[in-house]
Design a protein around this motif. Structure first.
Motif, PDB file in Angstrom:
ATOM      1  N   ILE A 189       0.815  -1.211   0.000  1.00  0.00           N
ATOM      2  CA  ILE A 189       0.000   0.000   0.000  1.00  0.00           C
ATOM      3  C   ILE A 189       0.852   1.266   0.000  1.00  0.00           C
ATOM      4  O   ILE A 189       0.518   2.257  -0.653  1.00  0.00           O
ATOM      5  N   THR A 190       1.964   1.251   0.718  1.00  0.00           N
ATOM      6  CA  THR A 190       2.845   2.421   0.744  1.00  0.00           C
ATOM      7  C   THR A 190       4.219   2.055   0.194  1.00  0.00           C
ATOM      8  O   THR A 190       4.529   0.891  -0.037  1.00  0.00           O
ATOM      9  N   GLY A 191       5.036   3.083   0.004  1.00  0.00           N
ATOM     10  CA  GLY A 191       6.423   2.846  -0.353  1.00  0.00           C
ATOM     11  C   GLY A 191       7.213   2.388   0.863  1.00  0.00           C
ATOM     12  O   GLY A 191       6.680   2.276   1.969  1.00  0.00           O
ATOM     13  N   GLY A 192       8.489   2.096   0.633  1.00  0.00           N
ATOM     14  CA  GLY A 192       9.386   1.706   1.709  1.00  0.00           C
ATOM     15  C   GLY A 192      10.492   2.726   1.876  1.00  0.00           C
ATOM     16  O   GLY A 192      10.462   3.801   1.262  1.00  0.00           O
ATOM     17  N   VAL A 193      11.473   2.390   2.691  1.00  0.00           N
ATOM     18  CA  VAL A 193      12.573   3.320   2.973  1.00  0.00           C
ATOM     19  C   VAL A 193      13.282   3.735   1.686  1.00  0.00           C
ATOM     20  O   VAL A 193      13.514   4.919   1.438  1.00  0.00           O
ATOM     21  N   LEU A 194      13.620   2.764   0.842  1.00  0.00           N
ATOM     22  CA  LEU A 194      14.389   3.076  -0.359  1.00  0.00           C
ATOM     23  C   LEU A 194      13.524   3.596  -1.498  1.00  0.00           C
ATOM     24  O   LEU A 194      14.060   4.065  -2.519  1.00  0.00           O
ATOM     25  N   ASP A 195      12.203   3.534  -1.353  1.00  0.00           N
ATOM     26  CA  ASP A 195      11.324   4.093  -2.376  1.00  0.00           C
ATOM     27  C   ASP A 195      11.196   5.606  -2.247  1.00  0.00           C
ATOM     28  O   ASP A 195      10.805   6.281  -3.201  1.00  0.00           O
ATOM     29  N   ALA A 196      11.485   6.130  -1.062  1.00  0.00           N
ATOM     30  CA  ALA A 196      11.287   7.562  -0.805  1.00  0.00           C
ATOM     31  C   ALA A 196      12.263   8.408  -1.606  1.00  0.00           C
ATOM     32  O   ALA A 196      13.446   8.092  -1.702  1.00  0.00           O
ATOM     33  N   LYS A 197      11.764   9.472  -2.184  1.00  0.00           N
ATOM     34  CA  LYS A 197      12.595  10.388  -2.969  1.00  0.00           C
ATOM     35  C   LYS A 197      13.007  11.619  -2.173  1.00  0.00           C
ATOM     36  O   LYS A 197      13.867  12.379  -2.588  1.00  0.00           O
ATOM     37  N   LYS A 198      12.352  11.825  -1.030  1.00  0.00           N
ATOM     38  CA  LYS A 198      12.661  12.997  -0.210  1.00  0.00           C
ATOM     39  C   LYS A 198      12.782  12.600   1.246  1.00  0.00           C
ATOM     40  O   LYS A 198      12.215  11.603   1.688  1.00  0.00           O
ATOM     41  N   LYS A 199      13.511  13.396   2.005  1.00  0.00           N
ATOM     42  CA  LYS A 199      13.671  13.198   3.436  1.00  0.00           C
ATOM     43  C   LYS A 199      12.321  13.354   4.122  1.00  0.00           C
ATOM     44  O   LYS A 199      11.598  14.310   3.865  1.00  0.00           O
ATOM     45  N   GLY A 200      11.995  12.413   4.970  1.00  0.00           N
ATOM     46  CA  GLY A 200      10.746  12.489   5.714  1.00  0.00           C
ATOM     47  C   GLY A 200       9.556  11.908   4.997  1.00  0.00           C
ATOM     48  O   GLY A 200       8.424  12.026   5.468  1.00  0.00           O
ATOM     49  N   GLU A 201       9.788  11.245   3.843  1.00  0.00           N
ATOM     50  CA  GLU A 201       8.674  10.695   3.079  1.00  0.00           C
ATOM     51  C   GLU A 201       8.679   9.175   2.950  1.00  0.00           C
ATOM     52  O   GLU A 201       8.216   8.640   1.945  1.00  0.00           O
ATOM     53  N   PRO A 202       9.222   8.436   3.916  1.00  0.00           N
ATOM     54  CA  PRO A 202       9.088   6.978   3.797  1.00  0.00           C
ATOM     55  C   PRO A 202       7.630   6.600   4.021  1.00  0.00           C
ATOM     56  O   PRO A 202       6.910   7.264   4.759  1.00  0.00           O
ATOM     57  N   GLY A 203       7.182   5.567   3.356  1.00  0.00           N
ATOM     58  CA  GLY A 203       5.799   5.144   3.553  1.00  0.00           C
ATOM     59  C   GLY A 203       4.791   6.012   2.848  1.00  0.00           C
ATOM     60  O   GLY A 203       3.629   6.079   3.246  1.00  0.00           O
ATOM     61  N   GLU A 204       5.211   6.660   1.759  1.00  0.00           N
ATOM     62  CA  GLU A 204       4.268   7.476   0.986  1.00  0.00           C
ATOM     63  C   GLU A 204       3.145   6.589   0.459  1.00  0.00           C
ATOM     64  O   GLU A 204       3.388   5.492  -0.053  1.00  0.00           O
ATOM     65  N   LEU A 205       1.899   7.042   0.563  1.00  0.00           N
ATOM     66  CA  LEU A 205       0.762   6.271   0.078  1.00  0.00           C
ATOM     67  C   LEU A 205       0.866   6.100  -1.432  1.00  0.00           C
ATOM     68  O   LEU A 205       0.970   7.076  -2.175  1.00  0.00           O
TER      69      LEU A 205
END
Length: 426
Positions: A189-205
């Motif tokens: 459902i969300t992204g993971g740690v390495l999917d995040a493109k910006k600081k503070g955005e792990p788990g983006e929906l």
């Protein structure tokens, strides 16, 4: 075969377990036939003298990816390209299955008698489950999810998960997976740690709510529960509002989210192991960027806070390793148990009971597994030392009893570099 385990000290798997001496555990085939005071009749049983060692239920790992071994890589691997290669022809598929069978065996030899796979390649997981159940190969009991369902740009999309482009496609992929006779359905459902493109955005929906609902409705129509990769509060809320049964990983919950957990009868499967290297390792060792370390810390703290809040609110929490992530091997479930005690503040007995009794209950197998009781399956492990005094006693098991069959002095091949780095956080 019938076995009588004598001279051991029993840990029964209950939340308040205490060491019990002077008892003999009798097994008949796959089942525990009786637990009786020593000194009784043992005719017809092969006697196994445990010589003061500790006998307890086998560990249950609620979150495993069989196609990877946890060996850290110097650079991030192209998982989509790798899966395409491994499924390109019959020979490569056979190699893939053989590799996964070996990893499943490693789980068993490390003391894990049941695993719950949370995203694999094609129907490999259920095929291995069936071979083990048929006695063709040795391995743990497997609750298989097979492929997961994700979305374009979503977590594991195109490798361990199908890409759904609409709610209808999400539903159709669940139906496709259900036809393979899995035990559970997995959503990303969300992204993971390495999917995040910006600081503070792990788990983006990543997966829209309507996709989640369509997938859950279809899974439930087939009598299958739904587990979901979720690493943000928004993701947890969307998952619970739309039918997900188990939150894999988790994030800091508010009161509304805790109320949703209770309303849905849902639980959290905490996975502290994969976030710890990103959050706590020196970056010279982990090789991650400052942004990835920051996001790793957000996820790690979110999982811990979710577990603490759920336990306080009476919401069930289970444990899994997320095996396959960097530094997370197929033989280190004991570390997850230890992290649960260390970072979530539970007693050693509670942590061990969670990895046995509670995990069995959350897997829907509480009537068969998780505690030492007559009438339950003889899935057990033996350790030389008492894990209630030191959970590292689980690190090396002296014996594994799987479906009633004893495996003496089980061996696993370990990674010294991984061991050395993780040992800094015992």
């Amino acid at each position: 075969m019938k076995y009588a385990y004598t001279g051991g000290i029993l840990l029964d798997g209950s939340e308040e377990m205490e060491p019990q001496a002077g008892l003999v555990v009798k097994t008949d085939g796959e089942m525990i036939a009786a637990i009786e005071p020593e000194g009784g009749e043992l005719a017809g049983y092969e006697i196994i003298d445990l010589a003061g060692q500790y006998l307890m239920p086998g560990l249950i790992n609620m979150h495993v990816h069989l196609p990877a071994n946890g060996k850290p890589k110097k650079k991030q691997q192209d998982n989509v390209k790798m899966v395409k290669l491994m499924t390109s022809n019959g020979l490569m598929k056979a190699v893939l299955r053989k590799m996964c069978e070996g990893y499943a065996r490693t789980q068993l030899m490390s003391g894990v008698t049941t695993i719950r796979t949370m995203g694999g390649v094609l129907d490999c997981d259920s095929a291995i489950r069936d071979r083990i159940d048929a006695g063709e190969i040795v391995g743990p009991r497997i609750l298989a999810a097979n492929m997961a369902v994700s979305v374009p740009g979503g977590h594991m999309a195109g490798s361990l998960a199908y890409e759904a482009h609409s709610a209808d496609e999400a539903r159709d992929y669940v139906a496709k997976i259900a036809a393979e006779k899995p035990d559970i359905i997995k959503l990303m459902i969300t992204g993971g740690v390495l999917d995040a493109k910006k600081k503070g955005e792990p788990g983006e929906l990543k997966m829209p709510p309507e996709y989640v609902k369509a997938a859950c409705d279809e899974a439930h129509r087939h009598g299958l529960k739904v587990a979901a990769h979720v690493e943000s509060p928004e993701g947890v809320r969307v998952a619970l509002e739309n039918g997900v049964d188990t939150i894999e990983h988790g994030a800091k919950p508010d009161e509304a989210i805790l109320a949703l957990f209770k309303e849905r009868g849902a639980c959290q499967i905490a996975t502290l192991s994969p976030a710890l290297p990103y959050a706590l390792f020196d970056r010279a060792v982990s090789g991650v960027s400052e942004m990835e370390q920051y996001n790793g810390a957000v996820v790690f703290e979110g999982i811990v806070e979710c577990a603490r809040a759920c336990l306080k609110a009476g919401i069930p929490v289970g444990l899994g390793t997320d095996t396959g992530c960097p530094y997370i091997t197929h033989y280190d479930m004991w570390r997850e148990v230890n992290y649960f005690h260390k970072y979530c503040g539970v007693s050693k007995a509670f942590a061990l009971s969670t990895a046995t009794k509670k995990n069995a209950e959350l897997a829907g197998l509480g009537d068969r597994l998780g505690t030492l009781e007559p009438g339950k399956c003889a899935d057990m492990i033996v350790t030389a030392k008492n894990p209630l005094e030191d959970l590292t006693a689980l690190r090396e098991v002296a014996m594994v009893i799987a479906r009633g069959k004893p495996i003496r002095a089980p061996k696993v091949k370990k990674m010294p570099q991984v061991e050395a780095e993780l040992d800094k956080f015992i």
